[in-house]
Design a protein around this motif. Structure first.
Motif, PDB file in Angstrom:
ATOM      1  N   VAL A 114       0.838  -1.204   0.000  1.00 38.40           N
ATOM      2  CA  VAL A 114       0.000   0.000   0.000  1.00 38.40           C
ATOM      3  C   VAL A 114       0.871   1.252   0.000  1.00 38.40           C
ATOM      4  N   GLU A 115       0.265   2.357  -0.408  1.00 37.64           N
ATOM      5  CA  GLU A 115       0.949   3.639  -0.446  1.00 37.64           C
ATOM      6  C   GLU A 115       0.575   4.482   0.772  1.00 37.64           C
ATOM      7  N   GLN A 116       1.485   5.344   1.170  1.00 42.07           N
ATOM      8  CA  GLN A 116       1.250   6.324   2.236  1.00 42.07           C
ATOM      9  C   GLN A 116       0.774   5.699   3.547  1.00 42.07           C
ATOM     10  N   ALA A 117       1.364   4.573   3.949  1.00 42.39           N
ATOM     11  CA  ALA A 117       0.987   3.923   5.214  1.00 42.39           C
ATOM     12  C   ALA A 117       1.849   4.498   6.329  1.00 42.39           C
ATOM     13  N   VAL A 118       1.522   5.719   6.749  1.00 46.68           N
ATOM     14  CA  VAL A 118       2.367   6.416   7.717  1.00 46.68           C
ATOM     15  C   VAL A 118       1.592   7.002   8.895  1.00 46.68           C
ATOM     16  N   GLU A 119       0.318   6.622   9.040  1.00 48.94           N
ATOM     17  CA  GLU A 119      -0.519   7.280  10.027  1.00 48.94           C
ATOM     18  C   GLU A 119      -1.498   6.289  10.649  1.00 48.94           C
ATOM     19  N   THR A 120      -1.768   6.479  11.936  1.00 54.58           N
ATOM     20  CA  THR A 120      -2.852   5.740  12.590  1.00 54.58           C
ATOM     21  C   THR A 120      -3.902   6.751  13.047  1.00 54.58           C
ATOM     22  N   ILE A 121      -5.134   6.283  13.150  1.00 55.62           N
ATOM     23  CA  ILE A 121      -6.207   7.125  13.673  1.00 55.62           C
ATOM     24  C   ILE A 121      -7.051   6.306  14.639  1.00 55.62           C
ATOM     25  N   GLU A 122      -7.639   6.982  15.558  1.00 52.02           N
ATOM     26  CA  GLU A 122      -8.557   6.370  16.522  1.00 52.02           C
ATOM     27  C   GLU A 122      -9.968   6.774  16.121  1.00 52.02           C
ATOM     28  N   ARG A 123     -10.826   5.787  15.871  1.00 50.37           N
ATOM     29  CA  ARG A 123     -12.219   6.063  15.504  1.00 50.37           C
ATOM     30  C   ARG A 123     -13.109   5.014  16.141  1.00 50.37           C
ATOM     31  N   ASP A 124     -14.309   5.424  16.462  1.00 43.65           N
ATOM     32  CA  ASP A 124     -15.313   4.486  16.930  1.00 43.65           C
ATOM     33  C   ASP A 124     -15.860   3.756  15.697  1.00 43.65           C
ATOM     34  N   PRO A 125     -15.992   2.436  15.741  1.00 43.69           N
ATOM     35  CA  PRO A 125     -16.532   1.715  14.583  1.00 43.69           C
ATOM     36  C   PRO A 125     -17.902   2.220  14.130  1.00 43.69           C
ATOM     37  N   THR A 126     -18.687   2.793  15.056  1.00 48.42           N
ATOM     38  CA  THR A 126     -20.005   3.311  14.685  1.00 48.42           C
ATOM     39  C   THR A 126     -19.913   4.606  13.875  1.00 48.42           C
ATOM     40  N   ASP A 127     -18.718   5.212  13.782  1.00 51.77           N
ATOM     41  CA  ASP A 127     -18.520   6.392  12.935  1.00 51.77           C
ATOM     42  C   ASP A 127     -18.635   6.031  11.457  1.00 51.77           C
ATOM     43  N   PHE A 128     -18.446   4.754  11.120  1.00 48.24           N
ATOM     44  CA  PHE A 128     -18.450   4.300   9.736  1.00 48.24           C
ATOM     45  C   PHE A 128     -19.871   3.906   9.338  1.00 48.24           C
ATOM     46  N   THR A 129     -20.297   4.412   8.192  1.00 47.71           N
ATOM     47  CA  THR A 129     -21.633   4.121   7.691  1.00 47.71           C
ATOM     48  C   THR A 129     -21.548   3.692   6.224  1.00 47.71           C
ATOM     49  N   THR A 130     -22.619   3.122   5.714  1.00 41.72           N
ATOM     50  CA  THR A 130     -22.629   2.698   4.320  1.00 41.72           C
ATOM     51  C   THR A 130     -22.454   3.917   3.417  1.00 41.72           C
ATOM     52  N   SER A 131     -21.800   3.690   2.290  1.00 40.79           N
ATOM     53  CA  SER A 131     -21.548   4.786   1.353  1.00 40.79           C
ATOM     54  C   SER A 131     -22.743   5.062   0.457  1.00 40.79           C
ATOM     55  N   GLY A 132     -23.656   4.101   0.340  1.00 37.31           N
ATOM     56  CA  GLY A 132     -24.809   4.262  -0.521  1.00 37.31           C
ATOM     57  C   GLY A 132     -24.580   3.761  -1.939  1.00 37.31           C
ATOM     58  N   VAL A 133     -23.342   3.338  -2.229  1.00 39.17           N
ATOM     59  CA  VAL A 133     -23.033   2.819  -3.572  1.00 39.17           C
ATOM     60  C   VAL A 133     -22.330   1.468  -3.474  1.00 39.17           C
ATOM     61  N   GLU A 134     -22.775   0.637  -2.561  1.00 37.97           N
ATOM     62  CA  GLU A 134     -22.135  -0.660  -2.347  1.00 37.97           C
ATOM     63  C   GLU A 134     -22.292  -1.622  -3.520  1.00 37.97           C
ATOM     64  N   ALA A 135     -23.380  -1.508  -4.263  1.00 35.59           N
ATOM     65  CA  ALA A 135     -23.624  -2.422  -5.381  1.00 35.59           C
ATOM     66  C   ALA A 135     -22.493  -2.319  -6.393  1.00 35.59           C
ATOM     67  N   GLY A 136     -21.888  -3.444  -6.696  1.00 37.44           N
ATOM     68  CA  GLY A 136     -20.807  -3.480  -7.669  1.00 37.44           C
ATOM     69  C   GLY A 136     -19.429  -3.203  -7.103  1.00 37.44           C
ATOM     70  N   MET A 137     -19.348  -2.803  -5.837  1.00 38.25           N
ATOM     71  CA  MET A 137     -18.039  -2.556  -5.233  1.00 38.25           C
ATOM     72  C   MET A 137     -17.409  -3.877  -4.811  1.00 38.25           C
ATOM     73  N   PRO A 138     -16.066  -3.943  -4.815  1.00 43.41           N
ATOM     74  CA  PRO A 138     -15.413  -5.156  -4.319  1.00 43.41           C
ATOM     75  C   PRO A 138     -15.813  -5.407  -2.865  1.00 43.41           C
ATOM     76  N   PRO A 139     -15.947  -6.668  -2.464  1.00 47.72           N
ATOM     77  CA  PRO A 139     -16.422  -6.978  -1.107  1.00 47.72           C
ATOM     78  C   PRO A 139     -15.483  -6.515   0.002  1.00 47.72           C
ATOM     79  N   TYR A 140     -14.212  -6.256  -0.321  1.00 47.48           N
ATOM     80  CA  TYR A 140     -13.275  -5.819   0.715  1.00 47.48           C
ATOM     81  C   TYR A 140     -13.434  -4.340   1.073  1.00 47.48           C
ATOM     82  N   LEU A 141     -14.190  -3.583   0.273  1.00 47.95           N
ATOM     83  CA  LEU A 141     -14.408  -2.172   0.581  1.00 47.95           C
ATOM     84  C   LEU A 141     -15.637  -2.032   1.459  1.00 47.95           C
TER      85      LEU A 141
END
Length: 154
Positions: A91-118
């Motif tokens: 991977v590129e630019q792997a130089v940073e960590t962040i602290e986030r609550d997992p509930t901060d992440f929500t669906t993007s609304g365009v999941e159809a057709g996206m690779p399953p790892y995203l």
């Protein structure tokens, strides 16, 4: 929860650090003729052959840029029931960590057709961040090719 951040092109992505065994500098990989798309080769990690996926190649269709911030993330990958193997992610630019609550992440609304790892997205003052699901990076067929057959020692 602690996440390791990296980039694919100009976009930011994260992996949950509980999946990360180590972060290595950019290393030369041993080419694996006939390897599936996205598999750039293998590295020797503590006497063990570890396959490496070029995430930029897999996601963007071009290889990762060879820069000082380009890293190989060693991911503990669930390769079978109750067993983990190591999988390298280039991977590129792997130089940073962040602290986030997992509930901060929500669906993007365009999941159809996206690779399953995203996975879901979160936002901050710099824009969107997308969660990469390490366990969904490989198809079952590729997982079987990489982890069911013993790899030759490097």
């Amino acid at each position: 929860m602690l996440f390791l951040m990296f980039q694919l092109g100009q976009d930011r992505y994260v992996l949950e650090t509980g999946q990360v065994e180590a972060v290595l500098p950019l290393l030369a990989t041993k080419h694996l003729p006939g390897a599936p798309k996205g598999i750039t080769g293998a590295i020797n990690y503590r006497g063990r052959a570890v396959p490496v996926v070029d995430l930029a190649l897999l996601a963007l269709g071009r290889p990762a840029e060879p820069r000082l911030s380009t890293r190989i993330i060693l991911l503990r990958y669930p390769s079978g029931p109750g067993s983990d193997d190591l999988l390298g992610l280039l991977v590129e630019q792997a130089v940073e960590t962040i602290e986030r609550d997992p509930t901060d992440f929500t669906t993007s609304g365009v999941e159809a057709g996206m690779p399953p790892y995203l996975g879901p997205v979160a936002s901050d003052e710099r824009g969107l961040i997308q969660w990469v699901r390490g366990e969904a990076l490989l198809t079952p067929e590729i997982r079987d090719i990489l982890f069911r057959q013993p790899m030759a020692e490097l």
